[in-house]
Design a protein around this motif. Structure first.
Motif, short mmCIF file in Angstrom:
data_model
loop_
_atom_site.label_atom_id
_atom_site.label_comp_id
_atom_site.label_asym_id
_atom_site.label_seq_id
_atom_site.Cartn_x
_atom_site.Cartn_y
_atom_site.Cartn_z
N MET A 188 11.88 6.03 5.78
CA MET A 188 12.35 6.60 4.53
C MET A 188 11.32 7.60 4.02
N ASP A 189 11.78 8.78 3.69
CA ASP A 189 10.92 9.82 3.12
C ASP A 189 10.88 9.63 1.61
N LEU A 190 9.76 9.14 1.11
CA LEU A 190 9.63 8.79 -0.30
C LEU A 190 9.92 9.97 -1.22
N VAL A 191 9.34 11.13 -0.93
CA VAL A 191 9.52 12.30 -1.80
C VAL A 191 10.99 12.73 -1.83
N ALA A 192 11.62 12.79 -0.66
CA ALA A 192 13.02 13.20 -0.59
C ALA A 192 13.91 12.20 -1.32
N ARG A 193 13.62 10.90 -1.17
CA ARG A 193 14.44 9.88 -1.83
C ARG A 193 14.27 9.95 -3.35
N ALA A 194 13.03 10.08 -3.82
CA ALA A 194 12.79 10.16 -5.26
C ALA A 194 13.46 11.41 -5.85
N GLN A 195 13.35 12.51 -5.15
CA GLN A 195 13.97 13.76 -5.61
C GLN A 195 15.49 13.61 -5.66
N ALA A 196 16.05 13.01 -4.63
CA ALA A 196 17.52 12.87 -4.57
C ALA A 196 18.03 11.91 -5.63
N ILE A 197 17.31 10.81 -5.86
CA ILE A 197 17.78 9.82 -6.84
C ILE A 197 17.69 10.39 -8.26
N ILE A 198 16.77 11.35 -8.47
CA ILE A 198 16.65 11.99 -9.78
C ILE A 198 17.69 13.11 -9.94
N LEU A 199 17.82 13.95 -8.91
CA LEU A 199 18.68 15.14 -9.03
C LEU A 199 20.15 14.91 -8.66
N LYS A 200 20.39 14.02 -7.70
CA LYS A 200 21.77 13.76 -7.26
C LYS A 200 22.01 12.26 -7.13
N PRO A 201 21.85 11.52 -8.22
CA PRO A 201 21.92 10.05 -8.11
C PRO A 201 23.25 9.51 -7.59
N LYS A 202 24.33 10.13 -8.00
CA LYS A 202 25.65 9.62 -7.60
C LYS A 202 25.80 9.67 -6.08
N GLU A 203 25.47 10.80 -5.49
CA GLU A 203 25.57 10.96 -4.04
C GLU A 203 24.55 10.09 -3.32
N GLU A 204 23.36 9.98 -3.91
CA GLU A 204 22.29 9.22 -3.25
C GLU A 204 22.59 7.73 -3.21
N TRP A 205 23.24 7.20 -4.25
CA TRP A 205 23.59 5.79 -4.24
C TRP A 205 24.54 5.46 -3.07
N LEU A 206 25.43 6.38 -2.76
CA LEU A 206 26.34 6.14 -1.64
C LEU A 206 25.58 6.06 -0.32
N LYS A 207 24.55 6.90 -0.17
CA LYS A 207 23.71 6.84 1.04
C LYS A 207 22.91 5.54 1.07
N ILE A 208 22.35 5.19 -0.09
CA ILE A 208 21.49 4.01 -0.19
C ILE A 208 22.27 2.75 0.16
N LYS A 209 23.50 2.67 -0.31
CA LYS A 209 24.30 1.46 -0.07
C LYS A 209 24.46 1.19 1.43
N GLY A 210 24.61 2.24 2.20
CA GLY A 210 24.81 2.07 3.64
C GLY A 210 23.55 1.85 4.45
N GLU A 211 22.39 1.96 3.82
CA GLU A 211 21.12 1.82 4.54
C GLU A 211 20.69 0.35 4.62
N PRO A 212 20.31 -0.11 5.81
CA PRO A 212 19.80 -1.48 5.92
C PRO A 212 18.29 -1.50 5.64
N THR A 213 17.93 -1.57 4.36
CA THR A 213 16.51 -1.55 3.99
C THR A 213 16.07 -2.94 3.56
N PRO A 214 15.20 -3.59 4.34
CA PRO A 214 14.70 -4.92 3.94
C PRO A 214 13.92 -4.82 2.62
N VAL A 215 13.95 -5.91 1.86
CA VAL A 215 13.30 -5.94 0.55
C VAL A 215 11.80 -5.61 0.65
N ASN A 216 11.12 -6.20 1.65
CA ASN A 216 9.68 -5.94 1.76
C ASN A 216 9.39 -4.46 2.03
N GLN A 217 10.23 -3.81 2.83
CA GLN A 217 10.05 -2.37 3.10
C GLN A 217 10.33 -1.55 1.84
#
Length: 198
Positions: A1-30
């Motif tokens: 996960m690219d932290l800068v790209a994710r932070a930028q996307a969640i701030i600027l395009k949150p609606k679209e980014e949530w749809l991407k995030i939902k489909g990602e298998p990200t473990p809690v510790n990661q």
């Protein structure tokens, strides 16, 4: 996960980014080690600089600056307790899911808790100048909108008519968690000041 790209996307395009995030298998510790733990450093470091090195002028009291040790301890405790609060927030979001016709999913509830804090953590940079630290909280209000969009995405598969209720209860829980942290920190540093004066 690219932290800068994710932070930028969640701030600027949150609606679209949530749809991407939902489909990602990200473990809690990661999620915590590669995102939350890094972004939560912003307000903590800014707080240390602001209160330990810069200080502030308080009306009728004068110029106030914490000692470096006290400022460092406060920043560390704020950082650790803040991350703990986000973790508990994710657990509570998951636990509340059935009450709002939602599907329990710990990974998605943790994503909601962590990613919705992005604006608050980024706004924490204003702690570097204590007299304008309130601007960070104002920017942090955008986190509420990001959280709302996360519920509506739907990260927890919440029925549309129950999204606002779920959001409101979740916000109340986070405010209570934040108040507990403020009380704990206030008590620790009040006791520290009293013991130093004895």
């Amino acid at each position: 996960m690219d932290l800068v790209a994710r932070a930028q996307a969640i701030i600027l395009k949150p609606k679209e980014e949530w749809l991407k995030i939902k489909g990602e298998p990200t473990p809690v510790n990661q999620l915590f080690t590669s995102y939350a733990a890094i972004l939560a450093l912003i307000p903590a470091i800014a707080q240390f600089i602001g209160y330990g090195l810069i200080g502030q002028r308080i009306p009728f009291i004068g110029f106030v600056r914490r000692g470096l040790g006290s400022a460092l301890l406060m920043a560390i405790l704020s950082y650790v307790l803040g991350l703990a609060a986000v973790y508990v927030f994710g657990i509570v979001i998951n636990a509340l899911a059935p009450s709002f016709g939602s599907k329990q999913n710990l990974d998605n509830s943790m994503k909601l808790a962590v990613y919705s804090m992005t604006a608050l953590w980024l706004g924490g940079i204003f702690n570097i100048i204590p007299s304008i630290a309130f601007l960070g909280l104002l920017i942090g209000l955008y986190s509420l909108y990001i959280l709302y969009l996360g519920f509506a995405a739907p990260m927890m598969e919440t029925p549309k008519e129950k999204v606002v209720g779920y959001l409101v209860v979740s916000i109340v829980v986070y405010v209570v968690l934040y108040a507990i942290i403020a009380l704990v920190l206030g008590a620790i540093f009040a006791v520290g000041r009293v013991s130093m004066n004895l």
